[in-house]
Design an enzyme around this catalytic site. Structure first.
Site, PDB file in Angstrom:
ATOM      1  N   TYR A  67     -15.473 -12.878  -9.651  1.00 29.62           N
ATOM      2  CA  TYR A  67     -15.197 -13.450  -8.331  1.00 29.62           C
ATOM      3  C   TYR A  67     -16.065 -14.697  -8.188  1.00 29.62           C
ATOM      4  CZ  TYR A  67     -13.042  -9.008  -6.847  1.00 29.62           C
ATOM      5  OH  TYR A  67     -12.236  -7.913  -6.718  1.00 29.62           O
ATOM      6  N   LYS A 111      -8.468  -3.320  -1.876  1.00 26.31           N
ATOM      7  CA  LYS A 111      -8.419  -2.065  -1.127  1.00 26.31           C
ATOM      8  C   LYS A 111      -7.028  -1.624  -0.670  1.00 26.31           C
ATOM      9  CE  LYS A 111     -12.589  -0.789  -1.280  1.00 26.31           C
ATOM     10  NZ  LYS A 111     -12.567  -0.347  -2.654  1.00 26.31           N
ATOM     11  N   PRO A 143      -6.675  -9.252  -0.071  1.00 26.40           N
ATOM     12  CA  PRO A 143      -6.835  -8.578  -1.369  1.00 26.40           C
ATOM     13  C   PRO A 143      -8.234  -8.708  -1.994  1.00 26.40           C
ATOM     14  CG  PRO A 143      -5.451 -10.531  -1.602  1.00 26.40           C
ATOM     15  CD  PRO A 143      -5.712 -10.368  -0.146  1.00 26.40           C
ATOM     16  N   HIS A 200     -13.634  -0.056 -15.695  1.00 29.29           N
ATOM     17  CA  HIS A 200     -14.615  -1.119 -15.459  1.00 29.29           C
ATOM     18  C   HIS A 200     -15.810  -0.539 -14.716  1.00 29.29           C
ATOM     19  CE1 HIS A 200     -11.987  -4.967 -15.909  1.00 29.29           C
ATOM     20  NE2 HIS A 200     -11.872  -4.145 -16.930  1.00 29.29           N
ATOM     21  N   TYR A 236     -16.868  -0.940  -3.169  1.00 27.93           N
ATOM     22  CA  TYR A 236     -15.860  -1.368  -4.149  1.00 27.93           C
ATOM     23  C   TYR A 236     -15.269  -0.172  -4.893  1.00 27.93           C
ATOM     24  CZ  TYR A 236     -13.538  -4.756  -7.171  1.00 27.93           C
ATOM     25  OH  TYR A 236     -12.588  -5.520  -7.825  1.00 27.93           O
TER      26      TYR A 236
HETATM   27  C1  FAD Z   1      -1.324 -10.480  -4.290  1.00 25.40           C
HETATM   28  C2  FAD Z   1      -1.742  -9.096  -3.906  1.00 25.40           C
HETATM   29  C3  FAD Z   1      -2.801  -8.507  -4.579  1.00 25.40           C
HETATM   30  C4  FAD Z   1      -3.208  -7.220  -4.241  1.00 25.40           C
HETATM   31  N1  FAD Z   1      -4.258  -6.672  -4.915  1.00 25.40           N
HETATM   32  C5  FAD Z   1      -4.647  -5.418  -4.617  1.00 25.40           C
HETATM   33  C6  FAD Z   1      -5.685  -4.763  -5.374  1.00 25.40           C
HETATM   34  O1  FAD Z   1      -6.259  -5.328  -6.305  1.00 25.40           O
HETATM   35  N2  FAD Z   1      -6.013  -3.487  -5.048  1.00 25.40           N
HETATM   36  C7  FAD Z   1      -5.380  -2.833  -4.019  1.00 25.40           C
HETATM   37  O2  FAD Z   1      -5.726  -1.665  -3.758  1.00 25.40           O
HETATM   38  N3  FAD Z   1      -4.386  -3.418  -3.295  1.00 25.40           N
HETATM   39  C8  FAD Z   1      -3.994  -4.681  -3.568  1.00 25.40           C
HETATM   40  N4  FAD Z   1      -2.946  -5.254  -2.871  1.00 25.40           N
HETATM   41  C9  FAD Z   1      -2.300  -4.516  -1.770  1.00 25.40           C
HETATM   42  C10 FAD Z   1      -1.264  -3.483  -2.234  1.00 25.40           C
HETATM   43  O3  FAD Z   1      -0.316  -4.092  -3.070  1.00 25.40           O
HETATM   44  C11 FAD Z   1      -0.569  -2.857  -1.005  1.00 25.40           C
HETATM   45  O4  FAD Z   1      -1.548  -2.467  -0.086  1.00 25.40           O
HETATM   46  C12 FAD Z   1       0.314  -1.669  -1.389  1.00 25.40           C
HETATM   47  O5  FAD Z   1       1.496  -2.105  -2.013  1.00 25.40           O
HETATM   48  C13 FAD Z   1       0.673  -0.831  -0.157  1.00 25.40           C
HETATM   49  O6  FAD Z   1       1.570   0.178  -0.521  1.00 25.40           O
HETATM   50  P1  FAD Z   1       2.611   0.751   0.539  1.00 25.40           P
HETATM   51  O7  FAD Z   1       3.388   1.785  -0.188  1.00 25.40           O
HETATM   52  O8  FAD Z   1       1.917   1.105   1.781  1.00 25.40           O
HETATM   53  O9  FAD Z   1       3.534  -0.500   0.920  1.00 25.40           O
HETATM   54  P2  FAD Z   1       4.560  -1.325   0.031  1.00 25.40           P
HETATM   55  O10 FAD Z   1       4.074  -1.440  -1.367  1.00 25.40           O
HETATM   56  O11 FAD Z   1       4.842  -2.572   0.796  1.00 25.40           O
HETATM   57  O12 FAD Z   1       5.865  -0.418  -0.010  1.00 25.40           O
HETATM   58  C14 FAD Z   1       6.701  -0.258   1.138  1.00 25.40           C
HETATM   59  C15 FAD Z   1       8.106   0.074   0.660  1.00 25.40           C
HETATM   60  O13 FAD Z   1       8.944   0.309   1.803  1.00 25.40           O
HETATM   61  C16 FAD Z   1      10.193  -0.341   1.602  1.00 25.40           C
HETATM   62  N5  FAD Z   1      10.784  -0.625   2.914  1.00 25.40           N
HETATM   63  C17 FAD Z   1      10.431  -1.570   3.806  1.00 25.40           C
HETATM   64  N6  FAD Z   1      11.224  -1.509   4.892  1.00 25.40           N
HETATM   65  C18 FAD Z   1      12.089  -0.487   4.695  1.00 25.40           C
HETATM   66  C19 FAD Z   1      13.151   0.054   5.459  1.00 25.40           C
HETATM   67  N7  FAD Z   1      13.474  -0.455   6.662  1.00 25.40           N
HETATM   68  N8  FAD Z   1      13.846   1.101   4.954  1.00 25.40           N
HETATM   69  C20 FAD Z   1      13.530   1.633   3.745  1.00 25.40           C
HETATM   70  N9  FAD Z   1      12.524   1.121   2.948  1.00 25.40           N
HETATM   71  C21 FAD Z   1      11.818   0.088   3.437  1.00 25.40           C
HETATM   72  C22 FAD Z   1       9.823  -1.596   0.833  1.00 25.40           C
HETATM   73  O14 FAD Z   1      10.946  -2.137   0.125  1.00 25.40           O
HETATM   74  C23 FAD Z   1       8.737  -1.069  -0.104  1.00 25.40           C
HETATM   75  O15 FAD Z   1       9.261  -0.599  -1.322  1.00 25.40           O
HETATM   76  C24 FAD Z   1      -2.520  -6.524  -3.192  1.00 25.40           C
HETATM   77  C25 FAD Z   1      -1.446  -7.113  -2.526  1.00 25.40           C
HETATM   78  C26 FAD Z   1      -1.049  -8.389  -2.862  1.00 25.40           C
HETATM   79  C27 FAD Z   1       0.129  -8.993  -2.127  1.00 25.40           C
END
Ligand code: FAD
Length: 389
Positions: A200, A296, A292, A72, A384
């Site tokens: 948006y 980011k 969201p 995009h 962005y």
């Molecule tokens: C509705 C929505 C829309 C979004 N849209 C966007 C977007 O368009 N663009 C964007 O960049 N971001 C977006 N995000 C944000 C993005 O999804 C998160 O920032 C991203 O998943 C972060 O990744 P992470 O690996 O840090 O955490 P997570 O994806 O939360 O992964 C953490 C992992 O750790 C595991 N865990 C937790 N506790 C423990 C424990 N005690 N022991 C072992 N494992 C554990 C969990 O099960 C999980 O698998 C969105 C989020 C939501 C909710």
């Protein structure tokens, strides 16, 4: 078990870090509380910065993203019944890739399975020990048995509800939080997107976003109350409300269909400082959350991972601790800029229950300034598509 880096969490941060480290010869083990299927089922992010895509490419997991992802070159901002395009390519020479977080997770899991690196799913009671020193340990329970991993470093990639952050001693940990007085009700539907790019929309009934995951799958959101439950939003009500918020031309293109996923997300911003204590690093949602609106969250997880793997690879190759010492401040500098952008997008496009007519006019002025000023459009575009590392 011994390893160089024990990674807690197999979300995007943990999987990306694991694969980048494996590629550069640093041994690592990932511990994940849930099953692989559960992790794959979480529908979340969908907008990938070019820099994030580059890190995924480095792991060797990028082929499908480039094949199936949608490039995009801009987004549209709609208000007062009209759509306005922000042309990223013309303004800053870059675009973004629309490709679901579930797909990235699958690609990283597959690449990890091919490389033979270990991921332990469905582990319970993860606890960290001796993180202040140089010989940290992770204990966990799997299949009814207690296990221990001795590592040189621990990466807490366990999301906002994980355990890692609590091992930074309370007197050293500072947290900053903004809870927004609304949420997003999101619907996934197998219907073509209403337009080629994300729209948006600011509307007095509330924000709306028309996004997508592919040429045949739409991801649609409406701003909703924090008191709402998913069951309050049957598909009919959702489409009726979305139609009322969209401009006429967009609403006419909307093809309602049975939702294949529906979820409610409260919006919040959160940052924990510092992102390192002794041998423990935090990365991704474990250290920060963004609303969201700026797309980011996943991209910030990737930028933390980028700084962290640089620091760890430098340490294991040369013995230098310079990158380790600088990790928290380098990561936080980029985190706060992304928090600012996400806050600005959220503040400008949503209706706030406490707002008076004055704030509402300020939002309108902000948006008319944005679409009328090349400098303002370039500032949005630059943020962005992703700020430099
Ligand atoms: C509705 C929505 C829309 C979004 N849209 C966007 C977007 O368009 N663009 C964007 O960049 N971001 C977006 N995000 C944000 C993005 O999804 C998160 O920032 C991203 O998943 C972060 O990744 P992470 O690996 O840090 O955490 P997570 O994806 O939360 O992964 C953490 C992992 O750790 C595991 N865990 C937790 N506790 C423990 C424990 N005690 N022991 C072992 N494992 C554990 C969990 O099960 C999980 O698998 C969105 C989020 C939501 C909710």
């Amino acid at each position: 078990m011994r390893t160089q880096v024990a990674i807690i969490g197999a979300g995007p941060a943990g999987l990306l870090l694991g694969q980048l480290l494996s590629r550069q010869g640093v041994a690592n083990v990932i511990l994940e509380r849930r099953s692989a299927q559960y992790v794959l089922g979480r529908v979340r992010a969908g907008v990938i910065e070019t820099g994030t895509a580059g890190f995924i490419d480095e792991t060797g997991a990028g082929a499908r993203m480039h094949r199936e992802g949608l490039v995009h070159d801009g987004i549209e901002i709609a208000f007062a019944g009209e759509r306005h395009r922000i042309d990223f390519r013309a303004l800053v020479g870059q675009g973004v890739i629309v490709y679901g977080q579930t797909e990235i997770t699958r690609d990283l899991m597959d690449s990890r399975a091919r490389s033979g690196a270990e991921t332990l799913y469905e582990v319970d009671d993860v606890s960290l020990h001796d993180v202040a020193g140089t010989k940290p340990r992770v204990r966990y329970r799997k299949g009814g048995m207690e296990h221990e991993i001795q590592a040189e470093f621990i990466a807490g990639c366990d999301g906002s509800h994980g355990v890692s952050r609590q091992y930074i001693p309370a007197p050293l940990l500072r947290t900053f939080e903004r809870q927004y007085p609304f949420g997003w009700l999101g619907v996934m539907v197998d219907r073509p997107p209403v337009a080629p790019e994300l729209i948006y929309t600011r509307h007095e009934r509330g924000f709306a976003l028309c996004s997508m995951r592919s040429a045949t799958r739409s991801r649609l959101y409406v701003q909703c109350s924090l008191e709402d439950r998913v069951s309050d939003w049957p598909d009919d009500r959702f489409y009726e409300e979305l139609t009322r918020r969209l401009d006429g031309a967009t609403a006419a293109k909307l093809e309602p269909g049975a939702s294949i996923e529906k979820s409610l997300t409260p919006l919040r911003g959160f940052v924990a400082e510092p992102m390192r204590y002794g041998s423990l690093f935090l990365a991704g949602d474990a250290a920060h959350v963004v609303p969201p609106t700026g797309a980011k969250g996943l991209n910030l997880a990737a930028s933390d991972v980028h700084y962290l793997r640089e620091a760890l690879v430098e340490y294991f190759r040369t013995g230098s601790r310079a990158g380790i010492e600088a990790y928290s401040s380098r990561a936080l500098a980029r985190v706060w800029k992304a928090e600012r952008f996400s806050w600005w997008m959220t503040s400008t496009l949503h209706t706030f229950p406490a707002h008076s007519g004055f704030e509402s006019r300020m939002q309108e002025a902000e948006l008319t300034y944005l679409v009328g000023s090349q400098a303002a459009r370039a500032a949005l575009a630059e943020n962005y598509v992703g700020l430099p590392y």
